[in-house]
Structure formats: structure tokens, C-alpha cells
Design a protein around this motif. Sequence first.
Motif, PDB file in Angstrom:
ATOM      1  N   ARG A   1      10.660   4.553  -2.369  1.00 57.29           N
ATOM      2  CA  ARG A   1       9.503   3.862  -2.926  1.00 57.29           C
ATOM      3  C   ARG A   1       9.840   2.386  -3.177  1.00 57.29           C
ATOM      4  NH1 ARG A   1       7.947   6.601  -8.261  1.00 57.29           N
ATOM      5  NH2 ARG A   1       9.618   5.296  -9.039  1.00 57.29           N
TER       6      ARG A   1
ATOM      7  N   GLN B   1       1.125   4.146  -2.750  1.00 55.06           N
ATOM      8  CA  GLN B   1       0.886   5.516  -2.290  1.00 55.06           C
ATOM      9  C   GLN B   1       2.006   6.434  -2.787  1.00 55.06           C
ATOM     10  OE1 GLN B   1       1.159   6.164   1.955  1.00 55.06           O
ATOM     11  NE2 GLN B   1      -0.583   7.559   1.939  1.00 55.06           N
ATOM     12  N   GLU B   2       3.241   5.911  -2.683  1.00 57.44           N
ATOM     13  CA  GLU B   2       4.403   6.686  -3.141  1.00 57.44           C
ATOM     14  C   GLU B   2       4.361   6.894  -4.654  1.00 57.44           C
ATOM     15  OE1 GLU B   2       7.507   7.595  -1.269  1.00 57.44           O
ATOM     16  OE2 GLU B   2       6.119   7.507   0.429  1.00 57.44           O
TER      17      GLU B   2
ATOM     18  N   THR C   1       0.843  -1.199   0.000  1.00 61.58           N
ATOM     19  CA  THR C   1       0.000   0.000   0.000  1.00 61.58           C
ATOM     20  C   THR C   1       0.875   1.245   0.000  1.00 61.58           C
ATOM     21  OG1 THR C   1      -1.592  -1.247   1.293  1.00 61.58           O
ATOM     22  CG2 THR C   1      -1.933   1.123   1.223  1.00 61.58           C
ATOM     23  N   LYS C   2       1.938   1.217   0.830  1.00 63.59           N
ATOM     24  CA  LYS C   2       2.851   2.367   0.900  1.00 63.59           C
ATOM     25  C   LYS C   2       3.529   2.594  -0.455  1.00 63.59           C
ATOM     26  CE  LYS C   2       4.286   4.823   3.932  1.00 63.59           C
ATOM     27  NZ  LYS C   2       3.761   6.204   4.110  1.00 63.59           N
TER      28      LYS C   2
ATOM     29  N   TRP D   1      -0.842   6.652  -6.526  1.00 61.70           N
ATOM     30  CA  TRP D   1      -2.147   6.025  -6.811  1.00 61.70           C
ATOM     31  C   TRP D   1      -3.193   6.496  -5.827  1.00 61.70           C
ATOM     32  CZ3 TRP D   1      -2.659   0.515  -9.112  1.00 61.70           C
ATOM     33  CH2 TRP D   1      -1.839   0.417 -10.247  1.00 61.70           C
TER      34      TRP D   1
END
Lengths: 58, 179
Positions: free
Chosen positions: B3, A54-55, A50-51, A58
Motif C-alpha cells: 500500500r 483502494q488498498e 487511486t490504488k 476506500w
Amino acid sequence: MRLTYVLYGFGILFSVAGIGYLAAEYVKYLSEVGKLVSLLLTVGMFAFLTKYFQELGW
Amino acid sequence: MRRNLFLYLALACFVGLLAIFIVDGYLGVYDTVYITTGEQSWKVEADVWQRQYPTYAPAPIYEEPYLEEGKGVYYMPANRGDKISFRYEVDNRLFSTYKADIETSVWHSQEKVRDLKSQLISIAAFDKGELEWVVDNTELLPKDILPEQSYQYTVIIKRGEIERRIIVSINPVGYPRKY
């Protein structure tokens, strides 16, 4: 084109459902500690994923 | 960069999950029963005891009991004159020595008919231990049983708190054994 994406969607859905079913069957044979660690790793995996998305924005 | 780190961590969790499935699935104490009668032999593998339904060997016995009663039970056919050899193998896949009392007995209609063998086993880490005994059907059949009657008895193997049941169904005289 749109139909192709619908088919992809079905494919992904069935794959996830199949893997989920197999995992649920297999989990029955794990020890209690194994079940707990598996649960923690699953939570961790989805949290990191999820992270990551998110980055990506999205 | 940050990321990608999340992606790698998610992948690491996934690999960890797979590793737990493999390692936890392998580690533990597993018991297998080898049964021999006449020229036939059967292997009752450890997963049979975990099943939610009865397991039949080598072919279904058609007088099926109520399914719930057969949870984790192994059914096998036999003839009246058979001597059945059992070999109970315990596979210790733990990092420590495994000790347990093993008691085997024959039961019929919820009553103990006889004790078979009793032994304390001590198995080193990643080693196997076994126990053998023979059951003679002629000694277990009631004297007044008619030729057309079938008979069932249960071999119960107790390993500590764990209990394994093998139901032996003796066919009537002249009844063909199904393979």
C-alpha cells in the motif's frame, strides 16, 4: 462540526483550483516533450494515488 | 507495505512533475532585448514575446492599437532626435551549440524601410551571444512630417523562423515623454 468540514471542503477546493490554474498557465511555456511527460506523470500520480486509497479500503 | 509503495510512487510522480516544470522551464533558447535612448534604458525580457497582449514601456502609450494586433509586441515611446541603441542577447540553455541567422530591419506600414544588421550566430551550450545596432530616428522620419504629427515604425528581429517586433512610437514635437 459539520460547518468546519464544509469550510475544509471549500479550502481544499480553492487550493486545488488555484494550483490547477497556475499549472495550466505554466504548461503553456513547456516544450511539447515536457507537456507529454507531464501528462504521463499526472496520469501515473492519480493512478497510484487511486490504488493507494483502494488498498486502504476506500 | 504494498500500500505504501503506491503512495511513494504517487509522490515520485509528483516530484517528477515539479522537476519537469523547473528543468523544462529553464532549458531552451531565450532572447532579451536591451534598448537605450538618452539616459533611459529598458530590458525586454524573453517572456514578453509569449504574452497574448502587447507590452508597453515605460508607461502606456495612449493611442492603443487593437489588442489582437499587439500580441507579443513591445511598444516604446521615443522623441524625434533620439538615437536608439539595441542589444539583442540570445541565451542558449541547451546541451548543444545553437546556430541561427539573425536579421534586423525597420518596417513602416508593412513595407521594409531599411535593413539594420544581419549575422549568423553560433552559441555554445549554456552560453550567450549578442548583436548590437543603433537606429537614428532623424533618418527614419519622412521629410514632410508636421511637428504635431506622431510617427511609428517597427523594428523586426528575425532569428531563424522566430520574429520579434518592437514598435517605436515617435512623439510629436513638444509632447512630453511619459515615464
